[in-house]
Design an enzyme around this catalytic site. Structure first.
Site, PDB file in Angstrom:
ATOM      1  N   LYS A 113       0.848  -1.267  -0.153  1.00 32.46           N
ATOM      2  CA  LYS A 113      -0.172   0.059  -0.110  1.00 32.46           C
ATOM      3  C   LYS A 113       0.552   1.071  -0.046  1.00 32.46           C
ATOM      4  CE  LYS A 113      -4.489  -1.890   0.523  1.00 32.46           C
ATOM      5  NZ  LYS A 113      -5.644  -1.864   0.484  1.00 32.46           N
ATOM      6  N   LYS A 193      -4.626 -11.003  -7.182  1.00 34.15           N
ATOM      7  CA  LYS A 193      -5.637 -11.520  -6.051  1.00 34.15           C
ATOM      8  C   LYS A 193      -6.472 -10.108  -6.054  1.00 34.15           C
ATOM      9  CE  LYS A 193      -5.989  -8.917  -1.998  1.00 34.15           C
ATOM     10  NZ  LYS A 193      -6.737  -8.474  -0.394  1.00 34.15           N
ATOM     11  N   LYS A 196     -11.181  -4.905  -4.482  1.00 36.04           N
ATOM     12  CA  LYS A 196     -11.277  -3.526  -5.214  1.00 36.04           C
ATOM     13  C   LYS A 196     -10.750  -2.969  -6.093  1.00 36.04           C
ATOM     14  CE  LYS A 196     -14.280  -5.181  -1.452  1.00 36.04           C
ATOM     15  NZ  LYS A 196     -13.366  -4.531   0.575  1.00 36.04           N
TER      16      LYS A 196
HETATM   17  N1  AQP Z   1      -9.115 -12.665  -3.472  1.00 37.99           N
HETATM   18  C1  AQP Z   1      -9.011 -13.255  -2.431  1.00 37.99           C
HETATM   19  N2  AQP Z   1      -9.585 -14.370  -2.236  1.00 37.99           N
HETATM   20  C2  AQP Z   1     -10.017 -14.776  -0.790  1.00 37.99           C
HETATM   21  N3  AQP Z   1     -10.198 -14.308   0.025  1.00 37.99           N
HETATM   22  C3  AQP Z   1      -9.890 -12.547   0.147  1.00 37.99           C
HETATM   23  N4  AQP Z   1     -10.276 -11.399   1.144  1.00 37.99           N
HETATM   24  C4  AQP Z   1     -10.381 -10.410   0.315  1.00 37.99           C
HETATM   25  N5  AQP Z   1      -9.690 -10.916  -1.095  1.00 37.99           N
HETATM   26  C5  AQP Z   1      -9.927 -11.725  -1.092  1.00 37.99           C
HETATM   27  C6  AQP Z   1     -10.711 -11.693   2.049  1.00 37.99           C
HETATM   28  O1  AQP Z   1     -11.798 -10.761   2.460  1.00 37.99           O
HETATM   29  C7  AQP Z   1     -11.483 -10.930   3.368  1.00 37.99           C
HETATM   30  C8  AQP Z   1     -12.248  -8.764   3.648  1.00 37.99           C
HETATM   31  O2  AQP Z   1     -11.008  -7.875   2.967  1.00 37.99           O
HETATM   32  P1  AQP Z   1     -11.067  -6.662   2.965  1.00 37.99           P
HETATM   33  O3  AQP Z   1     -11.643  -5.975   2.137  1.00 37.99           O
HETATM   34  O4  AQP Z   1     -10.824  -6.008   4.599  1.00 37.99           O
HETATM   35  O5  AQP Z   1      -9.815  -6.068   2.333  1.00 37.99           O
HETATM   36  P2  AQP Z   1      -8.804  -6.554   1.036  1.00 37.99           P
HETATM   37  O6  AQP Z   1      -7.910  -7.957   1.844  1.00 37.99           O
HETATM   38  O7  AQP Z   1      -7.691  -5.844   0.660  1.00 37.99           O
HETATM   39  O8  AQP Z   1      -9.832  -6.834   0.214  1.00 37.99           O
HETATM   40  P3  AQP Z   1      -9.554  -5.919  -1.363  1.00 37.99           P
HETATM   41  O9  AQP Z   1     -11.216  -6.638  -2.304  1.00 37.99           O
HETATM   42  O10 AQP Z   1      -8.838  -6.088  -1.749  1.00 37.99           O
HETATM   43  O11 AQP Z   1      -9.775  -4.980  -0.362  1.00 37.99           O
HETATM   44  P4  AQP Z   1      -9.347  -2.982  -1.634  1.00 37.99           P
HETATM   45  O12 AQP Z   1      -9.051  -3.249  -2.883  1.00 37.99           O
HETATM   46  O13 AQP Z   1      -9.505  -1.991  -0.580  1.00 37.99           O
HETATM   47  O14 AQP Z   1      -7.465  -2.976  -0.556  1.00 37.99           O
HETATM   48  C9  AQP Z   1     -11.066 -10.292   4.713  1.00 37.99           C
HETATM   49  O15 AQP Z   1     -10.610 -11.882   5.488  1.00 37.99           O
HETATM   50  C10 AQP Z   1      -9.672 -11.313   2.972  1.00 37.99           C
HETATM   51  O16 AQP Z   1      -9.211 -11.625   3.298  1.00 37.99           O
END
Ligand code: AQP
Length: 327
Positions: A113, A193, A196
């Protein structure tokens, strides 16, 4: 015997996607009956990167809607918004005093990040995992169901608990990371991965036409340039999604068809698209129905916060006492 406590959360940074659903929420639902579950919408975490304040409340509402539509039954657990229980930030401060900065600087999410938001690497971004540790430890949760990307933060949570217990006496259990079958759902780019912010996702409410638009251009095994080329399903992102959504018969058909060039990538994607729709259509319908019942969602969040605040305040009292901060 008391049920074991479970805690997990998701940031309200955009519409929930099938990575969140498979990696986290589906496991949450499987724990509801036999555990004391607390699920949070972690808005304090979401403000550690640039965001639009005017949109925050809608995002929080959408996340609550998404949880419930996916089957997180508020009758069987507590659902609440992190900033409605400000004790999380108070505990973060106490925990900040036991964890060395070097532990936080080596977190891979912080490094990623910091790279992504190079002009604005804030203290909040660095301290994110301590807040996450506070989220979990304030409820003395024993199980944390998350995707694989959160393993390092959970390791740090155990470090924090251990250090605090060593300094001030046994207070926090060391929580167990629970990673399900979908540990890391890869995005439609076939590399990163599903996320969002990377916009490589299928949302939990995607209409079949929209989903097909995204899937039809999704990256597959690069060695399959023409339909008659044989492929390797083991390295194909679409095959991985089949493993999570399709029935066994469909999986065998696409794996065999890919290896023998019996089916093309588009055929394989069509079967996947139907399989995802099969599972997600009822969720989308529930989401649409619940959307108009704003009061019901807000009541769920209020009741969740009330219960969680009580637990959190008890922990804060205990922590302050142990740290010599209670008069
Ligand atoms: N691609 C993924 N595969 C498996 N698990 C996932 N999680 C997120 N993406 C995947 C799981 O979802 C939970 C919450 O995630 P989050 O939204 O709090 O943060 P993140 O992991 O950073 O999700 P994003 O979509 O990648 O958000 P942004 O893009 O905003 O940073 C966690 O349990 C995570 O493991």
């Amino acid at each position: 015997m008391a049920k074991k406590r479970v805690f997990s959360g998701i940031q309200p940074t955009g519409i929930l996607h099938i990575g969140n659903y498979l990696g986290a929420i589906k496991n949450w639902v499987s724990l509801l009956d036999d555990h004391d579950c607390i699920f949070c919408i972690v808005d304090y975490h979401a403000i550690t990167v640039p965001y639009e304040p005017a949109e925050m409340q809608n995002r929080i509402f959408d996340a609550a809607l998404g949880y419930i539509a996916c089957g997180v039954d508020p009758e069987k657990c507590s659902i609440f918004v992190q900033s409605d229980v400000p004790e999380h930030t108070e505990l973060t401060w106490y925990l900040n005093t036991v964890i060395p900065v070097a532990y936080l600087e080596r977190m891979t999410q912080f490094k990623d990040k910091s790279e992504q938001f190079r002009d604005n690497v804030t203290m909040g971004l660095l301290d994110y995992p301590v807040l996450q540790a506070a989220d979990i430890l304030i409820y003395k949760a024993e199980i944390v169901p998350v995707g694989e990307d959160q393993s390092q933060h959970l390791e740090l949570t155990r470090d924090v608990a251990r250090k605090f217990n060593n300094l001030y006496g046994e207070t926090f259990p060391e929580p167990r990371t629970l990673i399900g079958k979908a540990a890391r759902v890869v995005g439609l780019d076939g590399q990163a991965k599903m996320s969002k912010t990377l916009n490589n996702y299928i949302s939990i409410t995607e209409l079949p036409e929209e989903m097909w638009k995204k899937l039809s251009v999704a990256v597959t095994d690069p060695s399959r340039k023409r339909r008659k080329d044989t492929g390797n399903p083991d390295i194909c992102n679409i095959r991985m999604l089949h493993a999570l959504f399709s029935i066994e018969k469909e999986q065998m058909y696409v794996v065999e068809g890919c290896r023998s060039a019996g089916i093309g990538c588009l055929d394989c994607k069509k079967i996947l698209s139907d399989a995802i729709s099969r599972e997600m259509a009822p969720i989308r319908e529930r989401y649409e129905q619940l959307k108009s019942d704003r009061d019901k969602i807000l009541t769920v969040l209020e009741e969740g916060a009330k219960r969680c605040r009580e637990i959190a305040q008890n922990t804060i009292r205990e922590v302050k006492k142990k740290m010599g901060l209670l008069r």
